[in-house]
Design a protein around this motif. Structure first.
Motif, PDB file in Angstrom:
ATOM      1  N   GLN A  39       0.864  -1.173   0.000  1.00  0.00           N
ATOM      2  CA  GLN A  39       0.000   0.000   0.000  1.00  0.00           C
ATOM      3  C   GLN A  39       0.906   1.230   0.000  1.00  0.00           C
ATOM      4  OE1 GLN A  39      -2.729   0.222   3.249  1.00  0.00           O
ATOM      5  NE2 GLN A  39      -3.643  -1.774   2.883  1.00  0.00           N
ATOM      6  N   THR A  40       0.550   2.208  -0.805  1.00  0.00           N
ATOM      7  CA  THR A  40       1.371   3.415  -0.898  1.00  0.00           C
ATOM      8  C   THR A  40       0.483   4.644  -0.784  1.00  0.00           C
ATOM      9  OG1 THR A  40       2.880   2.274  -2.408  1.00  0.00           O
ATOM     10  CG2 THR A  40       3.057   4.669  -2.295  1.00  0.00           C
ATOM     11  N   VAL A  41       0.977   5.665  -0.090  1.00  0.00           N
ATOM     12  CA  VAL A  41       0.357   6.984  -0.097  1.00  0.00           C
ATOM     13  C   VAL A  41       1.332   7.940  -0.773  1.00  0.00           C
ATOM     14  CG1 VAL A  41      -0.534   8.883   1.276  1.00  0.00           C
ATOM     15  CG2 VAL A  41      -0.935   6.538   2.020  1.00  0.00           C
ATOM     16  N   VAL A  42       0.847   8.655  -1.771  1.00  0.00           N
ATOM     17  CA  VAL A  42       1.706   9.594  -2.506  1.00  0.00           C
ATOM     18  C   VAL A  42       0.979  10.926  -2.618  1.00  0.00           C
ATOM     19  CG1 VAL A  42       0.832   8.774  -4.738  1.00  0.00           C
ATOM     20  CG2 VAL A  42       3.048   9.926  -4.633  1.00  0.00           C
ATOM     21  N   GLY A  43       1.731  12.005  -2.524  1.00  0.00           N
ATOM     22  CA  GLY A  43       1.142  13.339  -2.595  1.00  0.00           C
ATOM     23  C   GLY A  43       0.749  13.726  -4.011  1.00  0.00           C
ATOM     24  N   ASP A  44       0.192  14.918  -4.140  1.00  0.00           N
ATOM     25  CA  ASP A  44      -0.272  15.411  -5.441  1.00  0.00           C
ATOM     26  C   ASP A  44       0.906  15.941  -6.252  1.00  0.00           C
ATOM     27  OD1 ASP A  44      -3.145  14.998  -4.932  1.00  0.00           O
ATOM     28  OD2 ASP A  44      -2.873  16.564  -3.432  1.00  0.00           O
ATOM     29  N   ASN A  45       1.749  15.020  -6.686  1.00  0.00           N
ATOM     30  CA  ASN A  45       2.936  15.374  -7.453  1.00  0.00           C
ATOM     31  C   ASN A  45       3.041  14.393  -8.615  1.00  0.00           C
ATOM     32  OD1 ASN A  45       5.995  14.757  -8.012  1.00  0.00           O
ATOM     33  ND2 ASN A  45       5.935  16.843  -7.182  1.00  0.00           N
ATOM     34  N   VAL A  46       3.045  14.918  -9.838  1.00  0.00           N
ATOM     35  CA  VAL A  46       2.972  14.065 -11.030  1.00  0.00           C
ATOM     36  C   VAL A  46       4.164  13.115 -11.122  1.00  0.00           C
ATOM     37  CG1 VAL A  46       2.964  14.055 -13.544  1.00  0.00           C
ATOM     38  CG2 VAL A  46       1.590  15.717 -12.316  1.00  0.00           C
ATOM     39  N   GLU A  47       5.381  13.623 -10.913  1.00  0.00           N
ATOM     40  CA  GLU A  47       6.567  12.784 -11.069  1.00  0.00           C
ATOM     41  C   GLU A  47       6.570  11.635 -10.058  1.00  0.00           C
ATOM     42  OE1 GLU A  47       6.679  16.119 -10.941  1.00  0.00           O
ATOM     43  OE2 GLU A  47       7.096  16.469 -13.077  1.00  0.00           O
ATOM     44  N   ARG A  48       6.291  11.972  -8.783  1.00  0.00           N
ATOM     45  CA  ARG A  48       6.312  10.911  -7.768  1.00  0.00           C
ATOM     46  C   ARG A  48       5.161   9.928  -7.967  1.00  0.00           C
ATOM     47  NH1 ARG A  48       8.480  15.272  -4.740  1.00  0.00           N
ATOM     48  NH2 ARG A  48       6.448  16.052  -4.049  1.00  0.00           N
ATOM     49  N   LEU A  49       4.005  10.432  -8.388  1.00  0.00           N
ATOM     50  CA  LEU A  49       2.883   9.535  -8.658  1.00  0.00           C
ATOM     51  C   LEU A  49       3.210   8.620  -9.833  1.00  0.00           C
ATOM     52  CD1 LEU A  49       0.019   8.514  -8.241  1.00  0.00           C
ATOM     53  CD2 LEU A  49      -0.830  10.482  -9.539  1.00  0.00           C
ATOM     54  N   ALA A  50       3.811   9.157 -10.881  1.00  0.00           N
ATOM     55  CA  ALA A  50       4.171   8.338 -12.039  1.00  0.00           C
ATOM     56  C   ALA A  50       5.151   7.239 -11.651  1.00  0.00           C
ATOM     57  CB  ALA A  50       4.762   9.226 -13.142  1.00  0.00           C
ATOM     58  N   ASP A  51       6.159   7.579 -10.853  1.00  0.00           N
ATOM     59  CA  ASP A  51       7.125   6.569 -10.395  1.00  0.00           C
ATOM     60  C   ASP A  51       6.429   5.485  -9.579  1.00  0.00           C
ATOM     61  OD1 ASP A  51       9.213   7.884 -11.600  1.00  0.00           O
ATOM     62  OD2 ASP A  51       9.895   8.896  -9.777  1.00  0.00           O
ATOM     63  N   THR A  52       5.504   5.901  -8.717  1.00  0.00           N
ATOM     64  CA  THR A  52       4.777   4.939  -7.879  1.00  0.00           C
ATOM     65  C   THR A  52       3.944   3.999  -8.736  1.00  0.00           C
ATOM     66  OG1 THR A  52       4.662   6.567  -6.090  1.00  0.00           O
ATOM     67  CG2 THR A  52       3.121   4.719  -5.986  1.00  0.00           C
ATOM     68  N   VAL A  53       3.255   4.542  -9.723  1.00  0.00           N
ATOM     69  CA  VAL A  53       2.413   3.720 -10.598  1.00  0.00           C
ATOM     70  C   VAL A  53       3.263   2.741 -11.408  1.00  0.00           C
ATOM     71  CG1 VAL A  53       0.862   3.781 -12.592  1.00  0.00           C
ATOM     72  CG2 VAL A  53       0.555   5.410 -10.716  1.00  0.00           C
ATOM     73  N   LYS A  54       4.360   3.203 -11.960  1.00  0.00           N
ATOM     74  CA  LYS A  54       5.221   2.336 -12.769  1.00  0.00           C
ATOM     75  C   LYS A  54       5.797   1.198 -11.932  1.00  0.00           C
ATOM     76  CE  LYS A  54       6.442   6.026 -15.987  1.00  0.00           C
ATOM     77  NZ  LYS A  54       7.490   7.017 -16.394  1.00  0.00           N
ATOM     78  N   THR A  55       6.192   1.507 -10.706  1.00  0.00           N
ATOM     79  CA  THR A  55       6.704   0.463  -9.814  1.00  0.00           C
ATOM     80  C   THR A  55       5.615  -0.554  -9.503  1.00  0.00           C
ATOM     81  OG1 THR A  55       8.286   1.991  -8.805  1.00  0.00           O
ATOM     82  CG2 THR A  55       7.726   0.014  -7.548  1.00  0.00           C
ATOM     83  N   ALA A  56       4.413  -0.074  -9.232  1.00  0.00           N
ATOM     84  CA  ALA A  56       3.304  -0.967  -8.911  1.00  0.00           C
ATOM     85  C   ALA A  56       2.958  -1.870 -10.086  1.00  0.00           C
ATOM     86  CB  ALA A  56       2.086  -0.151  -8.501  1.00  0.00           C
TER      87      ALA A  56
END
Length: 415
Positions: A39-56
């Motif tokens: 489970q991951t919580v990520v802030g409203d930041n496109v770059e960090r969200l994109a990295d999180t999604v790609k890893t998932a």
């Protein structure tokens, strides 16, 4: 099949909003027999969200997101996930019409704005999930053997969509489900329970066993993966029976919805017994736990909060000489409080608590956290001594839990 949850929102990351969505989705995925490893919580930041999604997407078959589907510029979950999965957005006529209908109900009060139309855009490789409680539709994306389920952040919107549409969708993907039994144990410490079941844990396959430490209790959840409830129960029962043999009367229920106070009220009611409480350091919390149970009025006659020595003497008949010789926090006072409460209320059972909750008031002879509990029943009065270590709130709450455990033991003759 492995799922992963990504909750989007800086307010979650900073602790301004409690992330109840992840807990809810985690429980429901377990019910559906779908493994959840991250489970991951990520802030409203496109770059960090994109990295999180790609890893998932690399390590999980399904990702489920909540949040970031609104109309504003910082709501970028949909765009980020769609790009990461190599798809593109197109307008969905059905969703656009639903947005128009939503705002028509608020004509003259709320008007549709240009940015609302971004919510009508859905991925070419997916479909929309209707939102009956808001404007942001849910979205399912299916691409290259991976699936992403995007849900809005507000819990009342997310949960309704999850139950109505996501659960049926996931059920088609999962052949096995998880079935569980909860066994609740009172009066045995977490380390002792773990020692007793270590061989079961070391040799587990299907079913598995997981201990959960609670205040004064340990709950053991036995979980089996099976195609049906009958098959799941058949796998669970041998392990459950082994646990029953090891913990015996310390098991107070196998019903996940039942708490210790439920069992005590049932015991008292079944035996047609009445009870009275006399509380000092707990200040009515023991009575409060009993009153939590519907039907407690059948057994709880009266409750006394005897915080001062004068109240202990006047309300429940504690001897002045006892208080002078032994003090308010003593075995003798706890016993007289329990017996006196039963006598004053005309009850069959009396229970008492007296102690030093802290942070002040302790001495080398009687340190903070020293508590005595008394239970009077069938002409006998029993006492237990506790030495708790915690802050004032924890000491009081632990005292209540141990008082209920003590009361159950006395009622069952387990003293």
């Amino acid at each position: 099949m492995v799922a992963e949850i990504i909750c989007v929102g800086t307010e979650l990351l900073m602790g301004n909003t409690v992330n109840t969505n992840a807990a809810y989705m985690g429980r429901r995925l377990a019910d559906l027999g779908i493994s959840l490893y991250y489970q991951t919580v990520v802030g409203d930041n496109v770059e960090r969200l994109a990295d999180t999604v790609k890893t998932a997407l690399k390590r999980s078959d399904i990702i489920i997101t909540s949040g970031g589907l609104g109309p504003t510029e910082d709501d970028l979950t949909k765009e980020t996930v769609v790009e990461a999965m190599g798809s593109e957005l197109i307008e969905d006529v059905h969703t656009r019409r639903r947005i128009e209908e939503f705002f028509s109900r608020f004509k003259g009060i709320r008007n549709v704005t240009v940015n609302n139309w971004k919510q009508a855009m859905i991925p070419k490789d997916g479909f929309a999930i209707d939102n009956d409680n808001g404007t942001a539709p849910g979205i399912v994306v299916e691409k290259d053997g991976k699936r992403a389920i995007l849900l809005p952040g507000p819990p009342h919107e997310m949960k309704a969509m999850f139950e109505k549409d996501v659960v049926p969708y996931l059920e088609k993907l999962s052949t096995d489900k998880l079935y569980s039994k909860m066994i609740k144990i009172a009066g045995v410490g977490e380390s002792n329970v773990e020692t007793e079941i270590l061989d079961l844990i070391d040799n587990q396959t299907n079913p598995t066993i997981a201990p959960y430490a609670k205040m004064g209790e340990v709950h053991l959840r036995i979980t089996a993966k099976a195609a049906s409830r009958e098959e799941g129960d058949a796998l669970i029962e041998p392990m459950a029976d082994e646990i029953r043999k090891r913990f015996g009367r310390n098991i107070y229920t196998e019903d996940e919805s039942v708490n210790l106070e439920d069992v005590i009220v049932e015991l008292l009611t079944k035996e047609h017994l009445s009870i009275a409480t006399a509380e000092s350091c707990t200040g009515g919390l023991i009575a409060g736990r009993l009153i939590n149970v519907a039907g407690a009025s059948n057994c709880l006659n009266e409750s006394y909060v005897t915080y001062s020595n004068e109240a202990k003497e006047r309300l429940v008949g504690v001897s002045h000489d006892t208080l002078a010789a032994h003090g308010a926090v003593s075995e003798e006072t706890a016993m007289e409080m329990a017996a006196g409460a039963a006598k004053a209320a005309g009850a069959d059972v009396g229970i008492s608590s007296t102690g030093i909750a802290g942070p002040g008031g302790g001495t080398p002879e009687k340190p903070v956290g020293l508590v005595y509990l008394g239970v009077s029943y069938k002409g006998q009065t029993y006492v237990r001594r506790l030495q708790l270590r915690g802050n004032r709130e924890n000491n009081r709450n632990h005292t209540v839990e141990f008082a209920l455990i003590f009361l159950r033991d006395v009622l069952l003759g387990n003293v």
